[in-house]
Every structure is written in structure tokens, then in C-alpha cells.
Design a protein around this motif. Structure first.
Motif, PDB file in Angstrom:
ATOM      1  N   GLU A  40       0.818  -1.214   0.000  1.00  0.00           N
ATOM      2  CA  GLU A  40       0.000   0.000   0.000  1.00  0.00           C
ATOM      3  C   GLU A  40       0.851   1.263   0.000  1.00  0.00           C
ATOM      4  O   GLU A  40       0.467   2.280  -0.570  1.00  0.00           O
ATOM      5  CB  GLU A  40      -0.919  -0.005   1.223  1.00  0.00           C
ATOM      6  N   GLY A  41       2.027   1.211   0.619  1.00  0.00           N
ATOM      7  CA  GLY A  41       2.872   2.391   0.714  1.00  0.00           C
ATOM      8  C   GLY A  41       3.778   2.623  -0.473  1.00  0.00           C
ATOM      9  O   GLY A  41       4.656   3.486  -0.404  1.00  0.00           O
ATOM     10  N   VAL A  42       3.590   1.899  -1.567  1.00  0.00           N
ATOM     11  CA  VAL A  42       4.394   2.084  -2.778  1.00  0.00           C
ATOM     12  C   VAL A  42       3.437   2.398  -3.918  1.00  0.00           C
ATOM     13  O   VAL A  42       2.523   1.621  -4.206  1.00  0.00           O
ATOM     14  CB  VAL A  42       5.236   0.834  -3.098  1.00  0.00           C
ATOM     15  N   LYS A  43       3.636   3.547  -4.590  1.00  0.00           N
ATOM     16  CA  LYS A  43       2.645   4.059  -5.528  1.00  0.00           C
ATOM     17  C   LYS A  43       3.284   4.522  -6.833  1.00  0.00           C
ATOM     18  O   LYS A  43       4.497   4.712  -6.924  1.00  0.00           O
ATOM     19  CB  LYS A  43       1.893   5.236  -4.888  1.00  0.00           C
ATOM     20  N   SER A  44       2.443   4.712  -7.833  1.00  0.00           N
ATOM     21  CA  SER A  44       2.901   5.260  -9.111  1.00  0.00           C
ATOM     22  C   SER A  44       3.151   6.745  -8.969  1.00  0.00           C
ATOM     23  O   SER A  44       2.666   7.398  -8.041  1.00  0.00           O
ATOM     24  CB  SER A  44       1.865   5.000 -10.206  1.00  0.00           C
ATOM     25  N   GLU A  45       3.888   7.294  -9.929  1.00  0.00           N
ATOM     26  CA  GLU A  45       4.152   8.731  -9.966  1.00  0.00           C
ATOM     27  C   GLU A  45       3.895   9.243 -11.383  1.00  0.00           C
ATOM     28  O   GLU A  45       3.353   8.537 -12.228  1.00  0.00           O
ATOM     29  CB  GLU A  45       5.586   9.024  -9.511  1.00  0.00           C
ATOM     30  N   LEU A  46       4.323  10.476 -11.638  1.00  0.00           N
ATOM     31  CA  LEU A  46       4.007  11.142 -12.898  1.00  0.00           C
ATOM     32  C   LEU A  46       4.463  10.348 -14.116  1.00  0.00           C
ATOM     33  O   LEU A  46       3.741  10.205 -15.101  1.00  0.00           O
ATOM     34  CB  LEU A  46       4.658  12.539 -12.913  1.00  0.00           C
ATOM     35  N   MET A  47       5.682   9.808 -14.059  1.00  0.00           N
ATOM     36  CA  MET A  47       6.253   9.102 -15.196  1.00  0.00           C
ATOM     37  C   MET A  47       6.360   7.601 -14.920  1.00  0.00           C
ATOM     38  O   MET A  47       6.462   7.177 -13.770  1.00  0.00           O
ATOM     39  CB  MET A  47       7.634   9.674 -15.528  1.00  0.00           C
ATOM     40  N   LEU A  48       6.367   6.817 -15.978  1.00  0.00           N
ATOM     41  CA  LEU A  48       6.437   5.369 -15.846  1.00  0.00           C
ATOM     42  C   LEU A  48       7.775   4.879 -15.322  1.00  0.00           C
ATOM     43  O   LEU A  48       7.914   3.701 -14.984  1.00  0.00           O
ATOM     44  CB  LEU A  48       6.149   4.711 -17.207  1.00  0.00           C
ATOM     45  N   TYR A  49       8.758   5.769 -15.248  1.00  0.00           N
ATOM     46  CA  TYR A  49      10.058   5.386 -14.700  1.00  0.00           C
ATOM     47  C   TYR A  49      10.241   5.911 -13.276  1.00  0.00           C
ATOM     48  O   TYR A  49      11.352   5.945 -12.758  1.00  0.00           O
ATOM     49  CB  TYR A  49      11.198   5.883 -15.594  1.00  0.00           C
ATOM     50  N   GLN A  50       9.133   6.279 -12.633  1.00  0.00           N
ATOM     51  CA  GLN A  50       9.178   6.788 -11.263  1.00  0.00           C
ATOM     52  C   GLN A  50       8.305   5.944 -10.337  1.00  0.00           C
ATOM     53  O   GLN A  50       7.289   5.382 -10.764  1.00  0.00           O
ATOM     54  CB  GLN A  50       8.660   8.225 -11.189  1.00  0.00           C
ATOM     55  N   ILE A  51       8.698   5.905  -9.072  1.00  0.00           N
ATOM     56  CA  ILE A  51       7.912   5.242  -8.031  1.00  0.00           C
ATOM     57  C   ILE A  51       7.983   6.103  -6.772  1.00  0.00           C
ATOM     58  O   ILE A  51       9.015   6.709  -6.486  1.00  0.00           O
ATOM     59  CB  ILE A  51       8.442   3.819  -7.762  1.00  0.00           C
ATOM     60  N   GLU A  52       6.876   6.144  -6.048  1.00  0.00           N
ATOM     61  CA  GLU A  52       6.825   6.890  -4.801  1.00  0.00           C
ATOM     62  C   GLU A  52       6.556   5.941  -3.635  1.00  0.00           C
ATOM     63  O   GLU A  52       5.741   5.026  -3.752  1.00  0.00           O
ATOM     64  CB  GLU A  52       5.719   7.947  -4.855  1.00  0.00           C
ATOM     65  N   THR A  53       7.254   6.162  -2.528  1.00  0.00           N
ATOM     66  CA  THR A  53       6.949   5.425  -1.306  1.00  0.00           C
ATOM     67  C   THR A  53       6.400   6.394  -0.268  1.00  0.00           C
ATOM     68  O   THR A  53       6.799   7.560  -0.218  1.00  0.00           O
ATOM     69  CB  THR A  53       8.190   4.714  -0.736  1.00  0.00           C
ATOM     70  N   VAL A  54       5.487   5.900   0.550  1.00  0.00           N
ATOM     71  CA  VAL A  54       4.795   6.740   1.531  1.00  0.00           C
ATOM     72  C   VAL A  54       4.774   6.010   2.868  1.00  0.00           C
ATOM     73  O   VAL A  54       4.248   4.898   2.971  1.00  0.00           O
ATOM     74  CB  VAL A  54       3.346   7.039   1.082  1.00  0.00           C
ATOM     75  N   THR A  55       5.343   6.627   3.888  1.00  0.00           N
ATOM     76  CA  THR A  55       5.297   6.015   5.220  1.00  0.00           C
ATOM     77  C   THR A  55       3.912   6.171   5.822  1.00  0.00           C
ATOM     78  O   THR A  55       3.082   6.960   5.355  1.00  0.00           O
ATOM     79  CB  THR A  55       6.304   6.675   6.176  1.00  0.00           C
ATOM     80  N   GLY A  56       3.665   5.426   6.875  1.00  0.00           N
ATOM     81  CA  GLY A  56       2.503   5.695   7.697  1.00  0.00           C
ATOM     82  C   GLY A  56       2.794   6.867   8.615  1.00  0.00           C
ATOM     83  O   GLY A  56       3.828   7.542   8.490  1.00  0.00           O
ATOM     84  N   ILE A  57       1.889   7.133   9.544  1.00  0.00           N
ATOM     85  CA  ILE A  57       2.109   8.197  10.526  1.00  0.00           C
ATOM     86  C   ILE A  57       3.142   7.697  11.537  1.00  0.00           C
ATOM     87  O   ILE A  57       2.964   6.656  12.162  1.00  0.00           O
ATOM     88  CB  ILE A  57       0.799   8.571  11.240  1.00  0.00           C
ATOM     89  N   CYS A  58       4.236   8.450  11.659  1.00  0.00           N
ATOM     90  CA  CYS A  58       5.343   8.042  12.533  1.00  0.00           C
ATOM     91  C   CYS A  58       5.390   8.937  13.770  1.00  0.00           C
ATOM     92  O   CYS A  58       5.189  10.146  13.679  1.00  0.00           O
ATOM     93  CB  CYS A  58       6.671   8.142  11.784  1.00  0.00           C
TER      94      CYS A  58
END
Length: 355
Positions: A40-58
Motif C-alpha cells: 500500500e505504501g508504494v505508488k505510481s508517480e508522474l512518469m512510468l520510470y518513477q515510483i513513490e513510497t509513503v510512510t505511515g504516521i510516525c
């Protein structure tokens, strides 16, 4: 308990590039990698050669460290299944791929129609830090007080000196590209959330932003969460670099909330001075680091984290060193991927102190 003493929750978004392990070129493999990760914390981004990771609330820096370390690790492992490297760099070190490699998303297509030239050279990677605030009004007042310190965040996070297969004269080439967005600007000296909302509406009505999410203030009230979101920074080369930046944003926010609680006025800094300092930080990195208040520099764990950065060098400094040591572009890409996952224990020779 006073407002400024409340625990500050944290969240981090990190954007990464996918590079071909054999050539070092951009690899438009994000859909396959995302399917392999299934997180769930790994997502697509603007370009197909990009990936975004998102932490939970820390709740603290150690939780931030653990989550971003795990997210980098599992995403890199999934990328490796497709012959790709996960690389933390503010821009692609090689050639760009253009609009043909835009992620298939309605909102991204609308952005490309409105800002085709900017999107074609986008695909930049940032680190966004969220800090929980007691209210929108408190968050607004924090943003105003962050204005003089934005250049320090950029100078310390700068991590994009290589672009187009060459060493640029910039520590953050990403900032140079990012600043082309018509809504990419420092926070203003707003007096109320009403002023803030009016500025957002104006940018949308003028066509400078697609919607509230596309208002790219360097620091803003998050459109989705009860946080301030500081989004000026390059994505950081190592986990240690990211933890430092998160610690600094948290310390700046805590100091701002303390000033608010004690009725201290926000400093009046002309926008041209902020922009000049940002341009210098983007160009020269840590050499242009503005002075930080002693109450930030002397506090732990930030003091220790800054000392460690002085020893190892910033991402931009280490990237240049890796470029010099690499025998080929592909080897350089692999060294960047290693630095993305490995603790930054090897220092470089530097005379620049933090602050």
C-alpha cells in the motif's frame, strides 16, 4: 501541556527513479514493479520510470528510519526482478524519455495538456515531509515562519548534480526544473487561512494550477491530511540524509509553534531574498547554507545528524564523487542504487560545516 510541547507526528513521501541495471538508462517499468511489490505504501508517480513510497504516521525519527528503510528495500527487490535499479536522485542522470512515458492517469494527462513543456522535462524526484499540526491556523502560521529557513533545507538535501550524462554546475538541478511550474513558490506572508485559500483559488482560476493538489508551494497546508507539507527538498540519496531532513523540518516546526505560543512575531523577509537564497542553495549546495538558529543546531538528535552529514557529505557531493570513480555510466547508476540502500558510512573530504 503548551501547544509547542505537543508530540509532532511525522510522515515522509520519497520519489525514486527506475534505471536499467545494464545501461543506466531510465526504465519505464513502474507498473510491473508496483504489481510485484503489492504494498500500500508504494505508488505510481508522474512518469512510468518513477515510483513513490509513503510512510505511515510516525511518532519519532526511529520509526521514520525503519519505515523508509523497509520501503526502499522491498521496492528495490521488486525492481531487481525486472532488471531495474531503484535510485534516489532528484533528476535522471541520463537522457529523459518525454511525454510518451507519462503514467496513464486522467489527472496526469490533464497536467500534460496544460503544461506540456514542463511535464516533458518533469520526472523529478522530491522528498516531502509532513508534520502534524494542531489546526490549519497553526499550520498557516508555521508556514510563514518557515520562509527564512527554506534555503537551508534545499542546501542540505541537494542531490541532483548529474543530468544529461554530464556534471552540471548545480547541486540541485531538480530545483531548476521544478521552479518552472507556475505555482512553485515559497509560502507568502499570509495573515490567515482565508488569505492562504484565496491565493490557492487565484492560482487555479489563473490557470497556474490544475487544482489544489497542483498548487506546488515549497511548503503548504496539505490538501489531504492535517499536516503542513514541506516539499522543496530533493529526494535524498541515503536513509540517513532523509532522517536528517525530517529531523530538521520537525525542529523548525517545533520552534515555529513555540514562537506562536509565546506571541513572537514572524520575521518579515522579502520574497526576493528568499528566492535569491534558494537559487544559491540550488547552485552551490552546502557552500551556500544560510545560518540556522543556534536553538536548532545545538539540539539533539539534530546536532549529531548534522555532524554526521559534515563527515559524509551531502547527496550532491557524494554523487559527484561516485561519478568520478565510476568507469561507465552503467557503473555510476549501479553505485547510486547501492548508495540508495546502503548506510552512508563512507565520508568524503570536505571543508564545509553545517551552519
Amino acid at each position: 501541556m503548551s501547544q509547542h510541547a505537543l508530540p509532532l507526528t511525522l510522515g515522509v513521501e520519497e520519489e525514486f527513479l527506475l534505471l536499467d541495471a545494464a545501461t543506466g538508462d531510465l526504465a519505464p517499468a513502474a507498473p510491473q514493479v508496483l504489481a510485484a511489490v503489492g504494498e500500500e505504501g508504494v505508488k505510481s508517480e508522474l512518469m512510468l520510470y518513477q515510483i513513490e513510497t509513503v510512510t505511515g504516521i510516525c511518532a519519532d525519527l526511529e520509526e521514520v528510519r525503519e519505515q523508509i528503510t523497509e520501503l526502499r528495500s522491498i521496492t528495490a527487490a521488486a525492481a531487481a526482478r525486472y532488471g531495474c535499479l531503484l535510485v534516489a536522485s532528484g533528476v535522471a542522470p541520463g537522457a529523459l524519455l518525454g511525454l510518451d512515458y507519462l503514467t496513464d492517469d486522467v489527472r496526469y494527462r490533464r497536467l500534460a495538456l496544460r503544461h506540456a513543456g514542463i511535464v516533458a522535462e518533469a520526472g523529478t524526484c522530491a522528498c516531502h515531509v509532513h508534520v502534524g499540526v494542531p489546526s490549519r491556523e497553526a499550520g498557516l502560521q508555521v508556514l510563514v515562519r518557515l520562509r527564512p529557513w527554506l534555503a537551508a533545507l534545499l542546501a542540505l538535501s541537494a542531490n541532483s548534480p548529474i543530468a544529461g550524462n554530464r556534471v552540471t554546475t548545480w547541486a540541485s538541478w531538480r530545483y531548476r526544473r521544478w521552479a518552472r511550474w507556475p505555482s512553485a513558490m515559497p509560502p507568502q506572508h499570509w495573515h490567515s487561512t482565508g488569505d492562504y485559500d484565496a491565493t490557492v483559488r487565484s492560482l487555479i482560476l489563473q490557470g497556474k494550477a490544475l487544482d489544489e493538489r497542483a498548487v506546488y508551494f515549497h511548503a503548504r497546508l496539505s490538501p489531504r491530511y492535517p499536516t503542513i507539507e514541506v516539499r522543496l527538498m530533493d529526494t535524498c540519496l541515503s536513509v540517513e540524509d532523509t532522517v536528517l531532513i525530517v529531523a530538521l523540518v520537525r525542529a523548525m516546526t517545533a520552534a515555529a509553534l513555540e514562537d506562536i505560543a509565546y506571541g513572537r512575531p514572524a520575521p518579515r523577509v522579502p520574497e526576493y531574498r528568499i528566492l535569491t537564497a534558494l537559487a544559491a542553495a540550488a547552485r552551490h549546495g552546502r557552500q551556500a547554507l544560510p545560518a540556522l538558529p543556534q536553538r536548532l543546531l545545538s539540539a539533539e538528535p539534530l546536532a549529531s545528524l548534522l555532524t554526521e552529514l559534515a563527515r559524509r557529505g551531502t547527496g550532491a557531493e557524494r554523487q559527484r564523487a561516485l561519478w568520478e570513480s565510476a568507469g561507465s555510466f552503467a557503473e555510476f547508476a549501479n553505485l547510486l542504487a547501492e548508495a540508495t540502500l546502503t548506510p552512508a558510512t563512507r565520508g568524503i573530504e570536505t571543508d564545509h560545516a553545517p551552519g
